[in-house]
Design an enzyme around this catalytic site. Sequence first.
Site, short mmCIF file in Angstrom:
data_model
loop_
_atom_site.label_atom_id
_atom_site.label_comp_id
_atom_site.label_asym_id
_atom_site.label_seq_id
_atom_site.Cartn_x
_atom_site.Cartn_y
_atom_site.Cartn_z
N ASP A 221 -2.76 -7.47 -26.39
CA ASP A 221 -3.49 -7.67 -27.65
C ASP A 221 -3.24 -6.53 -28.63
O ASP A 221 -4.12 -6.11 -29.37
CB ASP A 221 -5.01 -7.85 -27.39
CG ASP A 221 -5.79 -8.23 -28.64
OD1 ASP A 221 -5.20 -8.84 -29.56
OD2 ASP A 221 -6.99 -7.90 -28.72
N TRP B 221 -8.85 -2.95 -38.07
CA TRP B 221 -8.58 -3.41 -39.45
C TRP B 221 -9.06 -2.41 -40.50
O TRP B 221 -8.66 -2.49 -41.66
CB TRP B 221 -9.26 -4.76 -39.71
CG TRP B 221 -10.76 -4.63 -39.68
CD1 TRP B 221 -11.56 -4.77 -38.59
CD2 TRP B 221 -11.60 -4.26 -40.77
NE1 TRP B 221 -12.86 -4.49 -38.92
CE2 TRP B 221 -12.91 -4.18 -40.27
CE3 TRP B 221 -11.38 -3.98 -42.12
CZ2 TRP B 221 -14.01 -3.84 -41.06
CZ3 TRP B 221 -12.47 -3.63 -42.91
CH2 TRP B 221 -13.77 -3.57 -42.38
CA CA Z 1 -6.50 -10.19 -31.19
#
Ligand code: CA
Length: 686
Positions: free
Chosen positions: A317, A405
């Site tokens: 991930d 993010w």
């Molecule tokens: Ca992800």
Amino acid sequence: MRQFSYLTAFICCLGILGCTQDESTTPTKTDAASLAPDVSWPLHGLDAGETRYSELGDINQETVAELGVAWTYELGSNRGVETTPIVIDGIMYATAPWSVVHAIDAATGKALWRFDPEVPRQWGRWACCDVVNRGVAVWQDRLFFGTLDGRLVALDRHNGKKVWEVQTTPRDKPYTITGAPRIADGKVIIGNGGAEYGVRGFVTAYAVTTGEQVWRFYTVPGDPSKPLEHPDLELALPTWSGQWWQAGGGGTAWDSMAYDPELKLIYVGTGNGSPWSRYARSPGGGDNLFLSSIIALDVETGRLRWHYQTTPGDNWDYTATQHILLTDLTINGEMRKILLQAPKNGFLYAIDRVTGELISATQYVNLNWASHVDLETGRPVETGDANYSGKLKKVIPGPPGGHNWQPMSYSQNTQLLYLPAHDTGMWYSRNGQFEYDPATWNLGVKFDDEVAAHDAADPAEFRGHLIAWDPVARKPRWQKRFAGHWNGGLLSTAGGLVFQGTADGHFTAYRDSDGEELWQTRSTSGFFAPPVTYRSGGEQYVAIAAGIGGGGMGNKVEGAMINEYHNEGRIIAFKLGGNAPMPVSQKRDLDFPELPEITASADQVAQGKELYRTYCGWCHNSSMLLPDLRYLAKEKHAMFKEIVIDGAFLELGMPRFDDVLNAEDTRAIQAYVLEQAVLLRAEPEA
Ligand code: CA
């Protein structure tokens, strides 16, 4: 003044604002303060290169002590708030959970209009990381934003009326949009998310005027028995094996983009594979292009100019959707056009954004999955710790990455990159029986008792950092550490300040050169959103949205006020001499409610635990962002089945699960929840 002109000229040369109509340079008041021109925050990252460095310096190292609340605007939300507000002509445009857009007077906080795209609440099922939205884009009189259910909407920014709307994603697939669109070359460009549920990533450009599709770039190949959608996929196809397209493949472009108007290149960050584990996704191995990559696309055609894959064959991930920031740096005596990114995998990359040449890759947080990045091949050198094919392994960083993010900021004042980083890790256990199920997360890794036992015995360190990074010397100049690992994005200014909010509710201004804390305030809510700054009516404001959630929704931060107060979403604007009160959210009721008597067998409780892990636990956890079910009142227990199966609380954001759960499953989940409630009463958590 000269600096401001430079900024205005830069924005004008992008063709983003109609410069003849740009009233942001015209003072709107005649009082003494208004001698200074108003200054906007016109683009998601302030400028096309997304540096988030403001030329404003009225609020500076000397004056910042006078900073106080100017106004507060209530978003009326109780979920994660990740918006970067856009400010133009003295109006702020911000997004709230469920993709609701708010237009606010930037000087007073007065509501101007609000647009609710009425996202079906059931769509919350497909949002891995909460029903967040990171912002709008503005071009002339138009405002653009994506909706959680995959639409791109254009509004008249003066009155909030819809001009056009397009469905950008197949409606029968679990796609979401949480990222902000970007405007480049007369196009509005938007990506999407959903790789945890099984989708195929792509990014699309639409004409700003009509919403007509101009181009679409698929980030991974689809079913190889069908024709390739564009020739760049010829490069990607041989890097895949097995039947990856059944779970979509992933590679979703759910957040970062930056634009170089001179090169006419739009840079896009792509996400992890779907499922996470390459063992399950592409069993024959391969790099799986263009997962976890930075792709440089010709803005006119959408064709690939170059790509750099940060994590070949991603197995953990490790998205590369993190902030892409463009600046020029002098490296070995030569001025280079640079792209900077600190993706999840823990290496900070400097890339020549003209050619895609890797210049450097430097470790910026704890990591064990690779020893280094080989600059000859451009590839990371994996260690044995990364390989969980045969044995459970603790891999660092874990799925939250070394950086997520939350935007960085590059200061022209210090030539430092301010990076909201975190140490994370996870025990990865291969799921040899992986089968694609769109109703839940598709990972190909297990979360079971064995993993939990390892995690209890040897937990990974979770810790937040603010790193002031010298991108030329490739080392930190100063660093702050926080109790919670998941914190807010960054802003730096010509006032010599760096601003950041943290999960525990602090909002702080640091001296940019050495990290000395110069000003701080505290909110009952936590901060994940990045601050912005602008000048309106002659006065400089710093504004930040409060409200926890998003990918940080599972993290309870010890000592944070949000543990005792409701998660009320709001925007708080500060100015020098501001004397409005700091808003206070409503207190939570933390008394244990009376529990119903329900008898269940040990088998039922065990079955309930499994189902809870699969369908409930990610959202309903001890962070209390969404209800901690151990505190569920008797009346709600009485309607447990109606809530879970029939959607009794759908409009409050609780989706229905009648497609995957039956009444018996619901009883088992309830039995498990009650058992946990009893355990908590016997042994309350710290
Ligand atoms: Ca992800």
